[in-house]
Design a protein around this motif. Structure first.
Motif, PDB file in Angstrom:
ATOM      1  N   GLU A   1      -4.184  -6.882 -13.887  1.00  0.00           N
ATOM      2  CA  GLU A   1      -4.822  -7.086 -15.184  1.00  0.00           C
ATOM      3  C   GLU A   1      -4.553  -8.496 -15.748  1.00  0.00           C
ATOM      4  O   GLU A   1      -5.436  -9.125 -16.291  1.00  0.00           O
TER       5      GLU A   1
ATOM      6  N   GLU B   1       9.833  -3.503 -11.831  1.00  0.00           N
ATOM      7  CA  GLU B   1      10.997  -2.944 -12.512  1.00  0.00           C
ATOM      8  C   GLU B   1      11.812  -2.124 -11.503  1.00  0.00           C
ATOM      9  O   GLU B   1      11.237  -1.412 -10.683  1.00  0.00           O
TER      10      GLU B   1
ATOM     11  N   VAL C   1      13.860   8.061  -6.325  1.00  0.00           N
ATOM     12  CA  VAL C   1      12.616   7.282  -6.364  1.00  0.00           C
ATOM     13  C   VAL C   1      12.254   6.836  -4.940  1.00  0.00           C
ATOM     14  O   VAL C   1      11.093   6.930  -4.522  1.00  0.00           O
TER      15      VAL C   1
ATOM     16  N   ARG D   1       8.986   7.655  -2.728  1.00  0.00           N
ATOM     17  CA  ARG D   1       8.109   6.611  -2.172  1.00  0.00           C
ATOM     18  C   ARG D   1       7.881   6.825  -0.673  1.00  0.00           C
ATOM     19  O   ARG D   1       6.771   6.612  -0.184  1.00  0.00           O
TER      20      ARG D   1
ATOM     21  N   LEU E   1       5.378   9.439  -0.502  1.00  0.00           N
ATOM     22  CA  LEU E   1       4.046   8.938  -0.886  1.00  0.00           C
ATOM     23  C   LEU E   1       3.388   8.201   0.285  1.00  0.00           C
ATOM     24  O   LEU E   1       2.173   8.243   0.444  1.00  0.00           O
TER      25      LEU E   1
ATOM     26  N   ASN F   1      -0.493   8.220   2.159  1.00  0.00           N
ATOM     27  CA  ASN F   1      -1.206   6.926   2.065  1.00  0.00           C
ATOM     28  C   ASN F   1      -1.332   6.424   0.630  1.00  0.00           C
ATOM     29  O   ASN F   1      -2.344   5.854   0.247  1.00  0.00           O
ATOM     30  N   ILE F   2      -0.317   6.695  -0.171  1.00  0.00           N
ATOM     31  CA  ILE F   2      -0.296   6.143  -1.538  1.00  0.00           C
ATOM     32  C   ILE F   2       0.750   5.037  -1.518  1.00  0.00           C
ATOM     33  O   ILE F   2       1.930   5.307  -1.265  1.00  0.00           O
TER      34      ILE F   2
ATOM     35  N   PRO G   1       3.075   0.536  -6.167  1.00  0.00           N
ATOM     36  CA  PRO G   1       2.211  -0.210  -7.086  1.00  0.00           C
ATOM     37  C   PRO G   1       2.301  -1.727  -6.887  1.00  0.00           C
ATOM     38  O   PRO G   1       1.297  -2.441  -7.053  1.00  0.00           O
TER      39      PRO G   1
ATOM     40  N   PRO H   1       3.114  13.135  -4.819  1.00  0.00           N
ATOM     41  CA  PRO H   1       1.950  12.773  -4.018  1.00  0.00           C
ATOM     42  C   PRO H   1       0.742  13.653  -4.340  1.00  0.00           C
ATOM     43  O   PRO H   1      -0.394  13.167  -4.339  1.00  0.00           O
TER      44      PRO H   1
ATOM     45  N   ARG I   1      -6.198   9.910  -7.905  1.00  0.00           N
ATOM     46  CA  ARG I   1      -6.972   8.945  -7.115  1.00  0.00           C
ATOM     47  C   ARG I   1      -8.382   9.469  -6.834  1.00  0.00           C
ATOM     48  O   ARG I   1      -9.352   8.728  -6.890  1.00  0.00           O
TER      49      ARG I   1
ATOM     50  N   ILE J   1      11.045   9.144 -11.646  1.00  0.00           N
ATOM     51  CA  ILE J   1      10.123   9.172 -10.503  1.00  0.00           C
ATOM     52  C   ILE J   1       8.684   8.953 -10.967  1.00  0.00           C
ATOM     53  O   ILE J   1       7.958   8.135 -10.397  1.00  0.00           O
TER      54      ILE J   1
ATOM     55  N   SER K   1       8.074   5.395 -12.004  1.00  0.00           N
ATOM     56  CA  SER K   1       8.005   4.420 -10.907  1.00  0.00           C
ATOM     57  C   SER K   1       6.598   4.291 -10.334  1.00  0.00           C
ATOM     58  O   SER K   1       6.321   3.374  -9.584  1.00  0.00           O
ATOM     59  N   SER K   2       5.703   5.228 -10.683  1.00  0.00           N
ATOM     60  CA  SER K   2       4.326   5.130 -10.179  1.00  0.00           C
ATOM     61  C   SER K   2       3.595   3.961 -10.837  1.00  0.00           C
ATOM     62  O   SER K   2       2.567   3.516 -10.348  1.00  0.00           O
TER      63      SER K   2
END
Lengths: 306, 467
Positions: free
Chosen positions: A23, A50, A60, A64, A67, A71-72, A75, B157, B164, B429, B432-433
């Motif tokens: 952005e 962060e 976390v 990840r 995730l 396939n995410i 960020p 997820p 998404r 958690i 963190s996204s």
């Protein structure tokens, strides 16, 4: 000055642009790419995100990893992917850049950072890095690790309150794009005094002015009505250097408090270039310096050459 | 020389809270005389714990370094001997935290989240409010048993995939995104109080009960006392989320269809996955029926042993993804917590609170309840829920009243970390996204805070007296 050897070899320069989000970082990225192309420097893009509290850091990380199976992507990697695509759009003629494909699975974790491995990047001199933590700390680490010569930081990140830390602790030249508008026509304002960093800032300024075709002004400010030989000599050398490069220069000599005069003169349509302070770091820490105070007070983009 | 100066100045900038904390500690230890009714060892224990709190909140040091500081300072300041400090460092609560963190890795790595997604979608259909209700309820119920961090890691997820598929541009579905992600975080958080295995803090409180001679509570007794509050909060949490975030889409027809296609690719549930579920069921049975004899932590470690033995997870993976720093920190925090009890520091702090706040709140039961809940709730929002119980637990248990009920209230209130992203692992958690903002926690958090306070009050006034 013109007889001396240049203080840097443009081909060997490394610039680092810090991006924060899709952005807000577009003007920063655009200017970063432009400046890197002006100097023909290799260009690193770093996203500093962060960091999760250490208490929940492993939860976390566990999320990840999970995730990834869906396939995410992180960020921050999304921002880096966007940055790469933007760089391609900005330089459609750059064939080696066009060939590079971003793959979020191709990352390498090392030295507390994540580096994106870019296939077909030979010759493109692009580096994409993801870091997490406090901005100044992470930029300092990245600059020290990769020996960057210039760090480009966006004004969208509103870093004025970090002016002191940015200038004192980042071990490179620093370019802060405060309220930078890529569509605006800036004049290049070079602050000239008798400090040792002035010569390098003149060389940087000449390269930028030549490539971008921006008008150049030099400003020398004395606290008293008398301008010392050092000041006058530096201003003359700057002028002759620019002339040698075929660049017209307007010279200004003003009296008053240096920082206030710089800031008032710059207004909102200049692009300031000044040398870093040569004051003892402890004195800078306690009392500040001209570059620190100028960065704190001005609203225009400012390049501080170290 | 200039570079050295800059390095030193930069180090001071990065470590300013360490320097402040150490300066504070030195002034307190050498410059301040302990109050007459507080013995020097208790005074030193309070100094150590306040330094540790500053360091934990501001994080100038890695957590293991803070843990080591708490341990060696107990010996250096002469609060206890090295052997006694070592023996108070490791106990069943630490075993449980170690085991549950490793179990989380083992469970998440099985890919059961895809089965979970299918099960939720089958139950809820494609209406947005039903999906949010399903996410909240499943997160709460699962978190009660397997811990909130495990549930959040598995559900994230699923939530992000739905977001998404709902819209290409996340900015167009900000409300939906927040509602889905907070249904995971707040669902898991409200569920985490339901059983001892819902969170490390519950087991820390059970450990303090035993250490403080308050007796013991079984797994089923805990459920009897606390689970009604979990069930009561689920529908209200759904209402709060729908009211606060107002999802842009009433149905998620296409997103759900795409998610089902994604999930269907995983094929039928495999033998390995059944085995993983069966082993966790065994662990759960162990917690219910054997924890009094063996301890919750030992059973959690037994579960990890089984997952390793059957080859469901590799040690390297457990080793890499387990937060050993947190385990060390809890060991050290419980150790200093025990010292606070043994030296009389906890009792002294409790008395100071009672004497000072007693002028405002006259009823002792009201005073004890308010202090335990508000102090714990406040601390958990700036520290973390488990660390709060480790630090505040000894003080609260010395406030007077029924230690068991005070302990329940404290463990429950430690889950009121709805206002910030740092309190609960599930909140960290979803934060963190990058898709939810700090102010979203405040927008929904105050409503959740009121709901939880009212629920706890109702539980203590209406439910506990009849048990």
């Amino acid at each position: 000055m013109t007889k001396k050897k240049p203080l840097f070899d443009p081909k060997a320069l490394k610039f680092l642009t810090a991006v924060s989000s899709i952005e807000y970082s577009k003007p920063t990225l655009k200017m970063g790419a432009l400046i890197a192309s002006v100097f023909d420097a290799s260009h690193g893009i770093v996203y500093v995100g962060e960091k999760a509290s250490e208490f929940h850091g492993s939860s976390v990380n566990l999320t990840r990893h999970n995730l990834d199976n869906w396939n995410i992507i992180h960020p921050g990697l999304e921002v880096l992917e966007w940055a790469l695509e933007e760089l391609k759009k900005m330089s459609p003629e750059n064939q080696s850049l066009a060939k590079i494909r971003f793959n979020p699975d191709h990352v390498h974790e090392e030295d507390g950072r994540v580096r994106v491995i870019l296939p077909n990047s030979n010759g493109s001199r692009i580096e994409l890095v993801l870091r997490e933590g406090e901005l100044i700390d992470q930029l300092r680490r990245e600059i020290q690790l990769e020996h960057y010569d210039l760090a480009i930081i966006g004004g969208s990140q509103n870093k004025r309150h970090l002016a002191h830390s940015i200038i004192q602790y980042l071990p490179s030249s620093v370019f802060v794009l405060q309220k930078f508008n890529p569509r605006k026509h800036y004049k290049l304002l070079l602050l000239v005094d008798d400090s040792s960093a002035t010569r390098k800032s003149v060389e940087y300024g000449a390269l930028i002015a030549k490539k971008l075709g921006w008008p150049v002004r030099t400003l020398t400010v004395s606290k008293t009505k008398r301008f010392g030989e050092g000041y006058l000599g530096a201003a003359d050398l700057a002028k002759s250097y620019f002339h040698k490069q075929g660049i017209e220069v307007e010279q200004f000599f003003l009296t008053g408090d240096p920082v206030t005069t710089f800031v008032n003169f710059a207004g909102d349509n200049h692009f300031i270039i000044m040398g870093a302070s040569t004051l003892n770091p402890v004195k800078q820490f306690l009392f500040g310096s001209k570059p620190i105070k100028t960065l704190e007070q001005t609203d225009v983009p400012i390049l501080i050459v170290r | 020389m200039t570079i050295l100066y800059i390095d030193v100045l930069f180090w001071m900038r990065q470590k300013k809270w360490l320097l402040i904390a150490l300066a504070y500690g030195a002034i307190m230890h050498y410059g301040v005389t302990p109050p007459p009714d507080l013995n020097p060892a208790a005074f030193d224990a309070l100094i150590i714990i306040s330094i540790a709190l500053i360091l934990i909140i501001t994080e100038p040091l890695p957590l293991p370094a803070i843990a080591m500081f708490m341990l060696f300072m107990q010996v250096i300041l002469g609060i206890d001997t090295a052997n006694n400090v070592a023996s108070s460092f490791m106990n069943d609560a630490v075993f449980f935290i170690m085991g549950s963190l490793m179990l989380a890795v083992a469970i998440v790595s099985q890919g059961l989240d895809k089965r979970l997604a299918l099960a939720i979608i089958t139950m809820t259909g494609n209406k947005t409010w039903r999906i949010i209700a399903g996410f909240t309820a499943i997160s709460a119920l699962l978190a009660s048993f397997i811990g909130e961090h495990t549930v959040a890691a598995m559900m994230m997820p699923v939530g992000l995939t739905l977001v998404r598929y709902a819209h290409k541009d996340p900015k167009k579905v900000v409300g939906l995104t927040a509602a889905l992600l907070f249904s995971i975080a707040y669902g898991a958080t409200i569920g985490s109080i339901g059983t001892p295995s819902g969170g490390g803090r519950n087991v820390i409180m059970m450990n303090y009960w035993a250490e403080f001679g308050a007796g013991s509570v079984t797994y089923l007794e805990w459920i009897k006392y606390v689970y009604p509050m979990v069930l009561f909060q689920i529908p209200f949490t759904v209402l709060i989320l729908l009211w606060t975030f107002k999802p842009e889409q009433k149905t998620l027809d296409s997103a759900v269809r795409k998610l089902v296609i994604d999930v269907a690719r995983a094929g039928k549930i495999k033998g390995r996955e059944w085995l993983a579920i069966f082993l966790f069921f065994l662990v759960f049975l162990g917690w219910v029926f054997l924890s009094e004899a063996f301890g919750l932590g030992i059973i959690a470690l037994l579960g990890v042993f089984l997952y390793l033995s059957f080859g469901l997870v590799e040690w390297q993976e457990l080793n890499r993804k387990t937060n050993w720093g947190v385990i060390l920190l809890f060991g050290a925090a419980i150790s200093i917590g025990i010292q606070m009890n043994e030296t009389g520091a906890a009792e002294w702090v409790a008395q100071v609170i009672i004497v000072n706040l007693g002028k405002i709140i006259v009823d002792p039961a009201m005073l004890q309840g308010s202090v335990s809940v508000l102090l714990t709730g406040f601390m958990s929002n700036i520290l973390s829920s488990s660390a709060t119980v480790a630090v505040v637990g000894p003080i609260v248990l010395d406030l007077g009243g029924d230690k068991i009920l005070m302990g329940y209230a404290t463990a429950i209130a430690s889950a009121f970390g709805y206002f910030t992203a740092v309190a609960a692992p599930a909140c960290t958690i979803i934060y963190s996204s990058g898709l939810v903002r700090s102010k979203d926690f405040l927008r929904a958090g105050w409503k959740m805070g009121v709901l939880s306070l009212v629920s706890l009050l109702g539980l203590s006034l209406l439910w506990w007296p009849i048990l």
